[in-house]
Each structure stands twice: as structure tokens, then as C-alpha cells.
Design a protein around this motif. Sequence first.
Motif, PDB file in Angstrom:
ATOM      1  N   LEU A   1      -2.736 -36.454 -26.006  1.00 47.93           N
ATOM      2  CA  LEU A   1      -1.708 -35.791 -25.165  1.00 47.93           C
ATOM      3  C   LEU A   1      -1.257 -36.535 -23.710  1.00 47.93           C
ATOM      4  N   ARG A   2      -0.347 -36.545 -23.505  1.00 46.43           N
ATOM      5  CA  ARG A   2       0.271 -37.086 -22.204  1.00 46.43           C
ATOM      6  C   ARG A   2       0.843 -35.938 -21.151  1.00 46.43           C
ATOM      7  N   ALA A   3       0.216 -36.026 -19.880  1.00 49.08           N
ATOM      8  CA  ALA A   3       0.910 -35.060 -18.880  1.00 49.08           C
ATOM      9  C   ALA A   3       1.272 -36.168 -17.887  1.00 49.08           C
ATOM     10  N   TYR A   4       2.473 -36.250 -17.332  1.00 48.46           N
ATOM     11  CA  TYR A   4       2.722 -37.060 -16.599  1.00 48.46           C
ATOM     12  C   TYR A   4       2.555 -38.529 -17.048  1.00 48.46           C
ATOM     13  N   ARG A   5       1.930 -39.153 -16.399  1.00 49.17           N
ATOM     14  CA  ARG A   5       1.344 -40.579 -16.682  1.00 49.17           C
ATOM     15  C   ARG A   5      -0.129 -40.614 -17.320  1.00 49.17           C
ATOM     16  N   ASN A   6      -0.776 -39.616 -17.450  1.00 49.78           N
ATOM     17  CA  ASN A   6      -2.208 -39.539 -17.696  1.00 49.78           C
ATOM     18  C   ASN A   6      -2.166 -38.877 -19.383  1.00 49.78           C
ATOM     19  N   TRP A   7      -2.917 -39.901 -19.968  1.00 46.58           N
ATOM     20  CA  TRP A   7      -3.306 -39.547 -21.558  1.00 46.58           C
ATOM     21  C   TRP A   7      -4.597 -38.875 -21.496  1.00 46.58           C
ATOM     22  N   ASP A   8      -4.735 -37.736 -22.576  1.00 47.50           N
ATOM     23  CA  ASP A   8      -6.131 -37.022 -22.470  1.00 47.50           C
ATOM     24  C   ASP A   8      -6.179 -36.585 -23.881  1.00 47.50           C
ATOM     25  N   LEU A   9      -7.244 -36.057 -24.095  1.00 50.30           N
ATOM     26  CA  LEU A   9      -7.333 -35.261 -25.433  1.00 50.30           C
ATOM     27  C   LEU A   9      -7.474 -33.634 -25.126  1.00 50.30           C
TER      28      LEU A   9
ATOM     29  N   PRO B   1       5.574 -26.311 -20.800  1.00 48.46           N
ATOM     30  CA  PRO B   1       4.377 -26.880 -21.738  1.00 48.46           C
ATOM     31  C   PRO B   1       3.398 -27.774 -20.525  1.00 48.46           C
ATOM     32  N   GLU B   2       2.091 -27.594 -21.250  1.00 48.97           N
ATOM     33  CA  GLU B   2       0.861 -28.134 -20.293  1.00 48.97           C
ATOM     34  C   GLU B   2       1.181 -29.736 -20.393  1.00 48.97           C
ATOM     35  N   HIS B   3       1.622 -30.210 -21.674  1.00 50.27           N
ATOM     36  CA  HIS B   3       1.476 -31.736 -21.804  1.00 50.27           C
ATOM     37  C   HIS B   3       3.230 -31.956 -22.010  1.00 50.27           C
ATOM     38  N   HIS B   4       3.667 -33.431 -21.847  1.00 50.50           N
ATOM     39  CA  HIS B   4       4.927 -34.047 -22.031  1.00 50.50           C
ATOM     40  C   HIS B   4       5.190 -34.701 -23.262  1.00 50.50           C
ATOM     41  N   GLU B   5       3.953 -34.939 -23.939  1.00 48.93           N
ATOM     42  CA  GLU B   5       4.285 -35.806 -25.151  1.00 48.93           C
ATOM     43  C   GLU B   5       2.948 -35.778 -25.847  1.00 48.93           C
TER      44      GLU B   5
END
Length: 140
Positions: free
Chosen positions: A25-33, A104-108
Motif C-alpha cells: 500500500l502507498r500513502a504519499y511517497r511511502n510504501w507499506d504493508l 482513504p488512508e492509502h493512495h494506491e
Amino acid sequence: MTPHKRSAGLVVVRRVANEWHCLVLRAYRNWDLPKGLPEPEEGPLQAALREAREETGLSGLDLHWGEDYRETERYGRGKIARFYLALSPSGEVSLPISAELGRPEHHEFRWVTFAEARKLLPTRFESILEWAEGAVGIQS
């Protein structure tokens, strides 16, 4: 020393074109789980499943590999994230609107191979990805 925050999340995997992929999941420029902080009186596994559902819309996740988990080293301001491994046999990912944020908390989101996940995710996830790969039977 300040107490550290413990979040809980999932490495969500699915077979795509006969190859294991994991959900990032991506929020702004940061990818996460998918992960987040447990609610009061909520255990880490319950928190991980709830957070995945809230962040991705996925339910019916299967703890095919049991309740084993791995944790990240401390990062940020002493945070530690615990991850379980879950199979998502079906279902469409959505990015639901967070009641707290009003968006949404994430963008992608992306289903990516473990190799692609290593390129996107911060290095603190390296040991988590290595463990998950071993569990699903991928030889590094």
C-alpha cells in the motif's frame, strides 16, 4: 526510556499468474504493508486482521500458515511492527474511506512479487519479506 509502540499487520499473499505476490500500500511517497495499532483490549492478531480489512476492504483472509509472526527492528520513534502471514484467495482490494481521516488512508495498492516488494518497501521489512517468502515456499 519511552515505551515503544507496537503495531500489528499482515503480509497478505495471493497466487497471481502461478506466482506468489504480496499486497503493498502507498500513502504519499511511502510504501507499506497493512498494519496499525491495536485497539484497547484487542490482541495483535485481531488488530492485524482488522487493520487489513479497514485498509484494503479484504475479508476472509486465511491464516494458512498459522499464527506465527515476525517483528521488525525498532524504527521511527521506537516503533515495532509485528506481522502475520495471510492468504487472500479472492476478493477485490479497495481503499475504503477512513472514518478518522475522512479519506482513504492509502493512495494506491499493488500486488507485487517479493522481489518488487523489496524495491518498494523500506529496508526494515527485509527480514519480514524473507520470512514470508520462506513460509510460502519461495527459495531466495
